[in-house]
Design an enzyme around this catalytic site. Structure first.
Site, PDB file in Angstrom:
ATOM      1  CG  HIS A 121      -1.933   0.985   1.343  1.00 15.54           C
ATOM      2  ND1 HIS A 121      -1.692   2.290   1.704  1.00 15.54           N
ATOM      3  CD2 HIS A 121      -3.280   0.903   1.137  1.00 15.54           C
ATOM      4  CE1 HIS A 121      -2.825   2.958   1.720  1.00 15.54           C
ATOM      5  NE2 HIS A 121      -3.818   2.148   1.374  1.00 15.54           N
ATOM      6  CG  ASP A 198       0.469  -2.463   6.370  1.00 14.09           C
ATOM      7  OD1 ASP A 198      -0.496  -2.600   7.144  1.00 14.09           O
ATOM      8  OD2 ASP A 198       0.404  -1.803   5.311  1.00 14.09           O
ATOM      9  CD  GLN A 201      -6.730  -4.542   3.720  1.00 15.09           C
ATOM     10  OE1 GLN A 201      -7.653  -5.351   3.655  1.00 15.09           O
ATOM     11  NE2 GLN A 201      -6.942  -3.233   3.702  1.00 15.09           N
ATOM     12  CE  LYS A 224      -7.506  -0.660   6.359  1.00 17.26           C
ATOM     13  NZ  LYS A 224      -8.453  -0.338   5.272  1.00 17.26           N
ATOM     14  CB  CYS A 362      -3.778   3.234  -1.631  1.00 15.71           C
ATOM     15  SG  CYS A 362      -4.924   4.605  -1.407  1.00 15.71           S
TER      16      CYS A 362
END
Length: 404
Positions: A121, A198, A201, A224, A362
């Protein structure tokens, strides 16, 4: 087995209509919907204990402080962090990445190397580019193949004694690929490099264990995982957080201040300048409790079932191509249909009450790799159903008829 009827009843937004049609929400990769228990917790905070934290001796301040720190403890246990002070509240994943990148500015020299992956991203690319511009460090990219999997043999060549930090996503937001982060971390540590994962997600779909993973930093966003927007978490190993300078200066993050010199507070306050999103931090703990009550094993199993069902149904549409066919992936499907622009498909299915994401997500380098301007992305959550997928496929057939 999930009690879908009960779960869907927990989410008020799922009962509404959009453009005269029942809402089908397949944009969970962008943000998750909020259960009633989260909405109630927000109201409860502002109705009953609204006060600033860590500073007041009065009762409301103490209640707010206790609730905030209880939430920190919940997130510590959820991630299996060793210490509660390794959990830093942030405004989201982007904030967490920038805090670490800013800290590394004092540790890097010209010629040092930072590794990112080809499927990141923008929030896990741009801060490192900015860091390289400031320090003279070099950004290198771990390539991927046509399936959307990282080429680990290339990674093994790239990682070296020059590598100071490796930063990759746990799961790709554009492709759904689940990356082999344990192996990536192991190889990085062999050359003395730090690793940031990261998890934006990943955290809606699985339960990260930061000690078992042995990552140095892990970041994710609250919105999220059914929590409020403007919240997030930076996990960092105690030794690394003590080594890095603070990202922002201000109230709360200090031990002493004079016009001659300032000394910083101990962890976690060193990285939490100013009044935080108190309600958000508290309610993020509520959201984590809600997901754990459902159970991440059950969530993962059901979402995999949705992924397989949707993949089978979508591939029956003539001209449809899925981008991201990794052996290990989560409930995200990015696709195009023939030469139809993804924006046009997204616009038409929205008229039929279906929310999907269109564009480059993104992740422009991913789209450039495939030579496309963007995709339609359907991302499923544990409150979605196979019947909704059927509705989506029917809407796509209508869109193709209209646009061909």
């Amino acid at each position: 087995m999930l009690d879908l009827h009960k779960i869907r009843a927990d989410f008020p937004i799922l009962t509404q209509q959009v453009n005269g049609k029942p809402l089908v929400y397949f944009d969970n990769g962008a943000t998750a919907q909020k259960p009633q228990v989260v909405l109630d917790a927000i109201t409860k905070y502002y109705s009953e204990i609204n006060a600033n934290i860590h500073r007041g001796v009065h009762t409301l301040s103490q209640l707010a402080t206790d609730a905030y720190e209880v939430s920190r403890g919940k997130i510590q246990r959820h991630l299996n962090a060793k210490h509660a002070h390794e959990i830093i509240f942030t405004s989201g994943t982007t904030h967490g990445i920038n805090a670490v990148a800013n800290g590394f500015a004092s540790l890097l020299r010209a010629g040092d190397e930072i590794l990112v992956s080809a499927m990141e991203h923008h929030s896990n690319i741009v801060p490192w580019q900015m860091l390289c511009e400031r320090t003279g460090a070099v950004l290198k990219v771990i390539p991927m193949n046509e399936k959307g999997e990282l080429i680990l043999s290339e990674y093994e060549v790239l990682v070296s004694e020059k590598t100071k930090i490796v930063t990759v996503n746990h799961i790709s937001n554009a492709l759904g690929t689940i990356n082999p982060v344990e192996y990536i971390i192991q190889k990085a540590h062999e050359v003395g490099a730090a690793v940031l994962i990261d998890g934006a997600q990943a955290t809606p779909h699985l339960k990260p264990d930061v000690q078992a993973m042995d990552c140095d930093f892990y970041v994710f966003s609250g919105h999220k995982v059914c929590g409020p927007t403007g919240t997030g978490i930076l996990y960092g190993k105690e030794a690394w957080l003590n080594k890095l300078p603070p990202y922002q200066g201000g109230g709360e993050m200090i031990a002493t201040v004079s016009f001659e010199k300032t000394t910083y507070a101990d962890l976690p306050h060193k990285f939490e300048a100013g009044t935080p999103h108190i309600a958000g931090g508290i309610v993020l703990g509520t959201a984590i409790d809600y997901l754990n009550e459902i159970g991440f094993d059950a969530i993962a199993a059901y979402e995999h079932e949705l992924l397989e069902y949707a993949t089978q149904k979508l591939l029956q549409i003539e001209g449809l191509r899925i981008y991201g066919t990794a052996a290990q992936k989560t409930s995200v499907i990015s696709f195009n249909i023939g030469t139809i622009h993804p924006y046009d498909i997204g616009t038409i299915v929205d008229k039929l009450g279906i929310a999907v994401r269109t564009g480059h997500h993104c992740a422009q380098p991913v789209m450039d790799f495939f030579g496309i301007p963007g995709t339609v992305r359907a991302s499923f959550a544990f409150y979605n159903t196979k019947e909704e997928i059927d509705t989506f496929v029917e809407a796509l057939h209508k869109a193709v008829m209209m646009l061909s």
